[in-house]
Enzyme design. Structure first.
Site, PDB file in Angstrom:
ATOM      1  N   GLY A 193      42.052  36.821  43.884  1.00  0.00           N
ATOM      2  CA  GLY A 193      40.705  37.580  43.025  1.00  0.00           C
ATOM      3  C   GLY A 193      39.838  38.405  44.479  1.00  0.00           C
ATOM      4  O   GLY A 193      39.879  37.286  45.189  1.00  0.00           O
ATOM      5  N   CYS A 251      45.332  32.243  47.703  1.00  0.00           N
ATOM      6  CA  CYS A 251      44.023  32.546  48.046  1.00  0.00           C
ATOM      7  C   CYS A 251      42.862  32.298  47.775  1.00  0.00           C
ATOM      8  O   CYS A 251      42.195  31.334  47.961  1.00  0.00           O
ATOM      9  CB  CYS A 251      44.173  34.603  48.698  1.00  0.00           C
ATOM     10  SG  CYS A 251      43.105  34.890  49.689  1.00  0.00           S
ATOM     11  N   TYR A 252      41.994  33.262  46.515  1.00  0.00           N
ATOM     12  CA  TYR A 252      41.035  33.168  45.576  1.00  0.00           C
ATOM     13  C   TYR A 252      41.731  31.199  45.452  1.00  0.00           C
ATOM     14  O   TYR A 252      40.305  30.407  45.309  1.00  0.00           O
ATOM     15  CB  TYR A 252      40.509  33.720  44.728  1.00  0.00           C
ATOM     16  CG  TYR A 252      39.610  33.525  43.722  1.00  0.00           C
ATOM     17  CD1 TYR A 252      38.179  33.441  44.504  1.00  0.00           C
ATOM     18  CD2 TYR A 252      39.492  32.437  42.785  1.00  0.00           C
ATOM     19  CE1 TYR A 252      36.751  33.348  43.797  1.00  0.00           C
ATOM     20  CE2 TYR A 252      38.275  31.920  42.192  1.00  0.00           C
ATOM     21  CZ  TYR A 252      37.434  32.329  43.254  1.00  0.00           C
ATOM     22  OH  TYR A 252      36.179  31.992  42.243  1.00  0.00           O
ATOM     23  N   HIS A 299      49.963  35.194  51.253  1.00  0.00           N
ATOM     24  CA  HIS A 299      50.321  35.335  49.982  1.00  0.00           C
ATOM     25  C   HIS A 299      51.739  35.412  49.727  1.00  0.00           C
ATOM     26  O   HIS A 299      52.511  35.957  49.897  1.00  0.00           O
ATOM     27  CB  HIS A 299      50.308  36.653  49.400  1.00  0.00           C
ATOM     28  CG  HIS A 299      48.410  37.546  48.758  1.00  0.00           C
ATOM     29  ND1 HIS A 299      48.052  36.973  47.559  1.00  0.00           N
ATOM     30  CD2 HIS A 299      47.433  37.038  49.851  1.00  0.00           C
ATOM     31  CE1 HIS A 299      46.793  37.415  47.692  1.00  0.00           C
ATOM     32  NE2 HIS A 299      46.065  37.107  48.921  1.00  0.00           N
ATOM     33  N   GLU A 336      53.656  35.794  47.453  1.00  0.00           N
ATOM     34  CA  GLU A 336      54.746  36.632  46.335  1.00  0.00           C
ATOM     35  C   GLU A 336      55.304  38.650  46.909  1.00  0.00           C
ATOM     36  O   GLU A 336      55.431  38.879  46.358  1.00  0.00           O
ATOM     37  CB  GLU A 336      53.388  36.837  45.213  1.00  0.00           C
ATOM     38  CG  GLU A 336      51.676  37.850  44.931  1.00  0.00           C
ATOM     39  CD  GLU A 336      51.721  36.722  45.901  1.00  0.00           C
ATOM     40  OE1 GLU A 336      51.129  35.780  46.409  1.00  0.00           O
ATOM     41  OE2 GLU A 336      49.770  36.837  45.921  1.00  0.00           O
ATOM     42  N   ASP A 364      64.660  49.548  25.349  1.00  0.00           N
ATOM     43  CA  ASP A 364      62.841  48.589  24.495  1.00  0.00           C
ATOM     44  C   ASP A 364      64.075  48.440  22.839  1.00  0.00           C
ATOM     45  O   ASP A 364      63.983  47.653  22.555  1.00  0.00           O
ATOM     46  CB  ASP A 364      62.110  48.322  24.559  1.00  0.00           C
ATOM     47  CG  ASP A 364      61.614  48.761  25.765  1.00  0.00           C
ATOM     48  OD1 ASP A 364      62.366  48.653  27.471  1.00  0.00           O
ATOM     49  OD2 ASP A 364      60.717  49.169  26.150  1.00  0.00           O
ATOM     50  N   LYS A 417      60.162  44.612  31.927  1.00  0.00           N
ATOM     51  CA  LYS A 417      62.158  45.538  31.800  1.00  0.00           C
ATOM     52  C   LYS A 417      63.343  45.479  32.437  1.00  0.00           C
ATOM     53  O   LYS A 417      63.703  45.451  31.665  1.00  0.00           O
ATOM     54  CB  LYS A 417      61.330  47.163  32.737  1.00  0.00           C
ATOM     55  CG  LYS A 417      62.074  48.290  32.118  1.00  0.00           C
ATOM     56  CD  LYS A 417      61.135  48.529  31.114  1.00  0.00           C
ATOM     57  CE  LYS A 417      61.913  49.973  30.595  1.00  0.00           C
ATOM     58  NZ  LYS A 417      61.088  50.719  29.141  1.00  0.00           N
TER      59      LYS A 417
END
Ligand code: XMP
Length: 568
Positions: A110, A137-138, A224, A226, A282, A424
């Site tokens: 963040g 991180c944060y 990170h 990710e 969808d 999605k």
């Protein structure tokens, strides 16, 4: 359980469509459907209206969002590792998540600094749960700060690649990984003093504590995992999920389909459901899921607004009515839409007119179907996240997106939203699990207002036909070049500019059209696609030769931002 195996043979090219004979719903499935219908018929009158709040999977990871631009990416990585997860604002109340069997918390990064006044804090329940916590991180700095460690501003901001060096060789988070490897950093603060009971597990040149952990499964990462730039990021996340949180990994499309069908049956009881069908992926997946659960008691409404592409209404009708055997109400409202849009130039007005007309027609059609208690919608998880983050989200309205999901709230119907917790690409996997044809599952997004927002200026039937002809050529060439699935969208915009050209010995004065092809992960940002010149040349050649009203073709090389994907 009704488990219709719906398989279709569908070719790759635009011209091939599923024919009724391709339907392979076998007779035993049909028998099951009718048996179920009989039971439902007997139970009619005892219907209860139930709403599903959330999915109760046997395990879940909860991501507490501290405002990181990467929170969704963390969620994607966890889902890809076959573990269900949800993102919640960091100050979520416990009762919103306590129904989940939470196996671990992840605290996102963040923009704040933990030592600033009013910085976002760690909810007390996180420590109280006694389960693993991964702070990124944060999130890491928050763990340190909350448990008595020190966090301070780094002398030098660390942004980009760094090499991580492990201090130990046996931490489960780094199981089977090299001692040193590149990671992605993006921070201005760092942990200076570890909280009591924590060890420094790894460091980088500028972060003496790049990874910390204690014996209770609390871990902090300054980098990170990710983002793709962190080599072995996926492995680190998997190690956290499987070795530290002891997850089982039951988030698969097969399990999702089974559980959703059961949940739809539980929610709907013996009621009837209506569903607006656009032909997009969808609403198609929603319809197929609900059809599997309640068969004939689902009625789909397809409104042809006259703003669809070449042969699209026929294709939707064939696929859903003849192919899937859905109860389908086909409303041809093309003339009404085009008349209402007559002379309208402003994009927002176009959207408003289309949205309102759509809702009115939908309401009228829904009234013809008796005893309906439920309305099915293809709401996806990004919409849910967006609406929770609504108050703090970006304020400037760029476009009012109208789609078939924006249905009336005052219809007195309970919502059935089986895709509410999916991204999605997960929806596409579920579609595939349900046996929907590839052509339908891989369909590029098409906006609710259709071709109306791809014709600059006022809409006429003549312009719609010109655009349809150009669009057909682009689709054909993109599909023939096997590029369709690599592009988020590829289409044509009919500009309101005319220019002079020469064909044979004659002067021409025709429309300029723009080809738009973009790559994207979620339409929030997009890059213009580097289409091969040969493909562009073919498209341009065919358009000016086959569509007499057009004599100039340009290629849009604008990314989003600063552009948007559609021109209006
Ligand atoms: P923009 O043009 O905002 O588009 O970059 C992002 C994505 O949304 C689609 N889009 C719409 N979809 N109703 C819809 O259902 C709309 O009014 C609308 N406007 C844009 C667009 O095709 C792209 O996928």
């Amino acid at each position: 359980m009704i488990n219709a195996n719906l398989n279709y043979k569908v070719g790759n090219t635009l011209k091939e469509q599923p024919s009724p004979s391709d339907r392979r719903l076998n007779s035993s499935d049909d028998l099951e459907v009718s048996a179920y219908l009989e039971i439902a018929q007997e139970n009619r009158g005892q219907s209860t209206v139930r709403n599903i709040k959330s999915i109760d999977y046997d395990e879940a990871i909860v991501i507490l969002d501290y405002g990181s631009q990467y929170s969704r990416l963390i969620a994607r990585r966890i889902r890809e590792s076959k573990v269900y997860c949800e993102i919640h604002p960091f100050d979520v109340s416990l009762d919103k998540i306590s129904h989940l069997n939470i196996k671990g918390f992840i605290l996102s990064g963040g923009p704040a600094s933990v030592y600033e006044p009013n910085a976002p804090t760690l909810p007390s329940f996180v420590l109280g749960y006694g389960i693993p916590v991964l702070g990124i991180c944060y999130g890491m700095q928050l763990i340190a700060h909350s448990l008595g460690g020190d966090v301070e501003a780094s002398l030098q901001r660390e942004y980009g690649h760094s090499v991580l060096h492990q201090n130990t060789s046996n931490h489960p988070l780094f199981n089977n990984l090299p001692q040193n490897f590149p990671v992605w950093m993006s921070h201005g603060d760092h942990v200076l003093k570890l909280p009591m009971g924590f060890q420094c597990i790894a460091y980088t040149e500028n972060s003496p504590v790049a990874v910390m952990g204690n014996d209770n499964g609390m871990i902090g990462l300054q980098f990170h995992p990710e983002v793709v730039h962190t080599e072995f990021g996926n492995e680190i996340i998997k190690n956290f999920l499987y070795l530290i949180c002891q997850c089982n990994g039951n988030w698969t499309s097969g399990n999702f389909v089974k559980e959703s069908i059961q949940k739809i049956k539980d929610q709907v009881g013996d009621g009837r459901v209506i569903c607006a069908l656009s032909g997009g992926v969808d609403s198609a997946v929603v319809a197929a899921l609900i059809h599997n659960a309640i068969g004939e008691r689902l009625t789909c409404i397809f409104i042809d607004n006259g703003l669809l592409r070449h042969e699209e209404p026929e294709r939707v009708y064939n696929t859903f009515k003849n192919g899937l055997g859905l109860n389908l109400l086909h409303i041809n409202a093309a003339q009404e839409f085009v008349e209402k849009l007559d002379g309208v130039v402003d994009p927002e007005r176009k959207r408003k007119i289309i949205g309102e007309t759509f809702i009115r027609i939908f309401e009228e059609s829904a009234e013809q179907i008796k005893n309906v208690h439920f309305l099915a919608q293809g709401t996806l998880y990004p919409d849910v996240i967006e609406s929770t983050a609504g108050e703090t989200g970006p304020a400037a309205k760029i476009k009012t997106h109208h789609n078939v999901g924006g249905l009336p709230e005052n219809m007195n119907l309970s919502l059935v939203e089986p895709l509410r917790y999916l991204f999605k690409d997960e929806v596409r996997e579920v579609g595939s699990e349900l046996g929907l044809p590839d052509e339908m599952i891989q369909r590029q997004p098409f906006p609710g207002p259709g071709l109306a927002i791809r014709i600059i200026g006022a809409i006429t039937n003549e312009k719609l036909n010109i655009l349809r002809n150009c669009d057909w050529i682009v689709m054909d060439e993109i599909k023939s070049a096997n590029l369709y699935n690599q592009l988020w969208q590829s289409f044509v915009v009919l500009t309101d500019t005319k220019s002079v050209g020469v064909m044979g010995d004659n002067r021409t004065y025709g429309y300029a059209v723009a080809i738009r092809a973009v790559t994207s992960d979620d339409a929030m940002t997009a890059d213009w696609a580097r289409l091969p010149y040969e493909i562009l040349a073919k498209i341009s050649n065919r358009i000016v030769n086959e569509v007499p009203e057009v004599n100039r073709v340009v290629y849009d090389i604008t990314s989003k931002p600063p552009g948007t994907i559609e021109w209006e």
